[in-house]
Motif scaffolding. Sequence first.
Motif, mmCIF file in Angstrom:
data_model
loop_
_atom_site.group_PDB
_atom_site.id
_atom_site.type_symbol
_atom_site.label_atom_id
_atom_site.label_comp_id
_atom_site.label_asym_id
_atom_site.label_seq_id
_atom_site.Cartn_x
_atom_site.Cartn_y
_atom_site.Cartn_z
ATOM 1 N N LEU A 170 -6.813 -19.743 8.020
ATOM 2 C CA LEU A 170 -7.390 -18.402 7.969
ATOM 3 C C LEU A 170 -8.431 -18.284 6.855
ATOM 4 O O LEU A 170 -9.527 -17.740 7.056
ATOM 5 C CB LEU A 170 -6.275 -17.369 7.765
ATOM 6 N N LEU A 171 -8.104 -18.813 5.671
ATOM 7 C CA LEU A 171 -9.023 -18.731 4.534
ATOM 8 C C LEU A 171 -10.289 -19.560 4.779
ATOM 9 O O LEU A 171 -11.394 -19.133 4.414
ATOM 10 C CB LEU A 171 -8.317 -19.205 3.257
ATOM 11 N N VAL A 172 -10.137 -20.715 5.379
ATOM 12 C CA VAL A 172 -11.311 -21.535 5.698
ATOM 13 C C VAL A 172 -12.201 -20.807 6.698
ATOM 14 O O VAL A 172 -13.435 -20.787 6.567
ATOM 15 C CB VAL A 172 -10.888 -22.904 6.246
ATOM 16 N N LEU A 177 -17.648 -17.793 7.468
ATOM 17 C CA LEU A 177 -18.453 -16.667 7.946
ATOM 18 C C LEU A 177 -19.602 -16.333 6.994
ATOM 19 O O LEU A 177 -20.536 -15.635 7.377
ATOM 20 C CB LEU A 177 -17.565 -15.430 8.133
ATOM 21 N N GLY A 178 -19.523 -16.791 5.742
ATOM 22 C CA GLY A 178 -20.595 -16.539 4.792
ATOM 23 C C GLY A 178 -20.247 -15.489 3.759
ATOM 24 O O GLY A 178 -19.226 -14.802 3.856
ATOM 25 N N VAL A 179 -21.120 -15.357 2.755
ATOM 26 C CA VAL A 179 -20.819 -14.507 1.605
ATOM 27 C C VAL A 179 -20.814 -13.023 1.971
ATOM 28 O O VAL A 179 -20.088 -12.225 1.365
ATOM 29 C CB VAL A 179 -21.829 -14.786 0.467
ATOM 30 N N LYS A 180 -21.598 -12.613 2.966
ATOM 31 C CA LYS A 180 -21.614 -11.202 3.348
ATOM 32 C C LYS A 180 -20.273 -10.773 3.925
ATOM 33 O O LYS A 180 -19.742 -9.708 3.582
ATOM 34 C CB LYS A 180 -22.735 -10.938 4.351
ATOM 35 N N GLN A 351 -9.039 -15.975 -0.817
ATOM 36 C CA GLN A 351 -10.453 -16.142 -0.471
ATOM 37 C C GLN A 351 -11.329 -16.076 -1.722
ATOM 38 O O GLN A 351 -12.371 -16.733 -1.786
ATOM 39 C CB GLN A 351 -10.889 -15.105 0.566
ATOM 40 N N SER A 352 -10.912 -15.313 -2.743
ATOM 41 C CA SER A 352 -11.636 -15.327 -4.020
ATOM 42 C C SER A 352 -11.560 -16.716 -4.655
ATOM 43 O O SER A 352 -12.530 -17.197 -5.247
ATOM 44 C CB SER A 352 -11.061 -14.281 -4.975
ATOM 45 N N TYR A 385 -19.309 -29.097 2.397
ATOM 46 C CA TYR A 385 -18.624 -30.261 1.850
ATOM 47 C C TYR A 385 -17.732 -29.871 0.675
ATOM 48 O O TYR A 385 -16.648 -30.439 0.500
ATOM 49 C CB TYR A 385 -19.652 -31.320 1.437
ATOM 50 N N SER A 386 -18.162 -28.916 -0.109
ATOM 51 C CA SER A 386 -17.309 -28.392 -1.180
ATOM 52 C C SER A 386 -16.073 -27.732 -0.583
ATOM 53 O O SER A 386 -14.956 -27.880 -1.098
ATOM 54 C CB SER A 386 -18.085 -27.379 -2.036
ATOM 55 N N LEU A 387 -16.282 -27.001 0.496
ATOM 56 C CA LEU A 387 -15.173 -26.332 1.174
ATOM 57 C C LEU A 387 -14.163 -27.346 1.704
ATOM 58 O O LEU A 387 -12.943 -27.153 1.577
ATOM 59 C CB LEU A 387 -15.712 -25.464 2.309
ATOM 60 N N ALA A 388 -14.649 -28.425 2.276
ATOM 61 C CA ALA A 388 -13.757 -29.460 2.815
ATOM 62 C C ALA A 388 -12.931 -30.093 1.698
ATOM 63 O O ALA A 388 -11.722 -30.338 1.861
ATOM 64 C CB ALA A 388 -14.578 -30.524 3.539
#
Length: 553
Positions: A170-172, A177-180, A351-352, A385-388
């Motif tokens: 869910l968090l990924v 979806l992006g910063v907005k 998510q923060s 890649y940072s997210l992964a």
Amino acid sequence: MQGAVDHQHGFSSEKQELEYEYNPNNYSDTAHQFNDDQEFGTVKRDLKSRHLQMIAIGGTIGTGIFLSSGGSVAAAGPLGALISYTIVGTMVFFIVTSLGEMSAYLPLPGAFTTFGARFVDPALGFGLGVGYAFQWIITVTIEVTAAGMILQYWWPDLKMWIPALVFIVLLVGITLLGVKAFGELEYWLSMIKVLTCIVFIIIGILVDTGAVGGTFIGGENWHIDQAPIVGKDARERTINIFTTCVWAFFSFGGTELIGITAGESSNPAKAVPKAIRQTFWRILLFYILSITVIGLCIPWTDPNLLNSVNASVNEAATIAPFTIIFKMANLPGADHAINAVLLTAVLSAGQSSFYASTRTLMAMGREGKMPAIFGRVNSRGVPLYSLAFVTCIASIAFVADVVGTGVVFEWLVNLTGMSALLTWMSISVIHLRFRAAFKAQGRSLSELPYIAPLFPYSCYISIALALMIVFLQGYQAVTADPFEVQGVVAVFVGAPVFFGTILGWKLYHKTKIVPLMEVDLDSGRPNIIRSTSQFSGDQPKPSLWKRILRFVA
């Protein structure tokens, strides 16, 4: 420094922006790296002022106060926990105002990690980046673990890997979806959390006075054995207060997100000062009142509190203090309702954590301090890649099935404590250097969009409190009876990571402390000013009811 500097507008000439070649000892390089959109992709400036204010709240009101606050009361007693939160709250206030002054003037992704390299030493920037990314990656795991603990209130035998998998996915998805989308969702989730805190404080007062629940408690829990401050003598009580600050650090963690989010704000010069002025006092108010209510209603010996002396290792922290008090109110379904709200708090804090950790790695990738692949973003401005990488580390939460959720949660909180403390202390040091360079280069404070109050004493107080907490926390760990090696490791593990990375970068790249006259106070500001000028026009004043809603929320 190369190139002319336009002191009137506070940025260097366009020519300087074009003359770029990476060098770890070139202190203006960090700004140039952020402007290289062709190589890394464009960071989106989609966060509005209202998003920043809610992020400042949402990054702090979360698992720390809803769940781990019980650990503070169990370890130090009701008054001891209140003193710990007051000490840390004072320190964090000064640190956030320091960061706000620098971020409003120079709002770049990476914030204080960039400032450390630019104003003090490139090695400090690298150490801060590694430590801060480590801190937030571990916090992602904490939030995922907390989700499982909250769900175990309904399903005690629930396997930890199930909620861990669901929440990570869910968090990924939200991050992609992006910063907005992140800012908008955080805005509404934070509003729910603020309203929950208000309702909790009211219900807690009613429970304590016997208006609901049927039992008058009053100050009874402040007069049981070893209360209101846990400890056999003055020395032990003092140590318990300061060592409990690690729980308060975790609760307040995220306040500095205002500096990170400034890099993706549409108008940071106005939004950052406004967010700092209008949000921190509300956070402090909620935290102090919430910890007071918990200490009044729940005895420090309650076995359901995290770190309780009366709980077995695998049973600790199965029920959040907020849930306990709502259950004491005997309101039909109240405990289940608050438990459901706690899940939204975990989602918000999670998510923060994803945002802070991925953006820190992105900034370091663009500065050449991490593999460049970490700095690349997709069309939505998301560093994939940072997210992964962060997602892989967050999977540590799955080991909770083996050693117990309470144990994993407590270990992880301790691991982030020293890292957070060193990070916050460094921000004060960086601010002192920033002002010293400002003065040495003949700059006027009128150039600053926001001026931190009580400077330089605010920095001195923050540094002194941090050093005192480090000393007493370490003293308690090494003198514990019985002595536990894992306790000492948990307290100090953040220090060798922090100082080791600084020393390693310094020796390898042979960096030096930046002379005050060479501190780069300008590079990168032309693009920032151009990209935010379209949002700087006067906006119509909102209606009265909207202003009231924004103040409350």
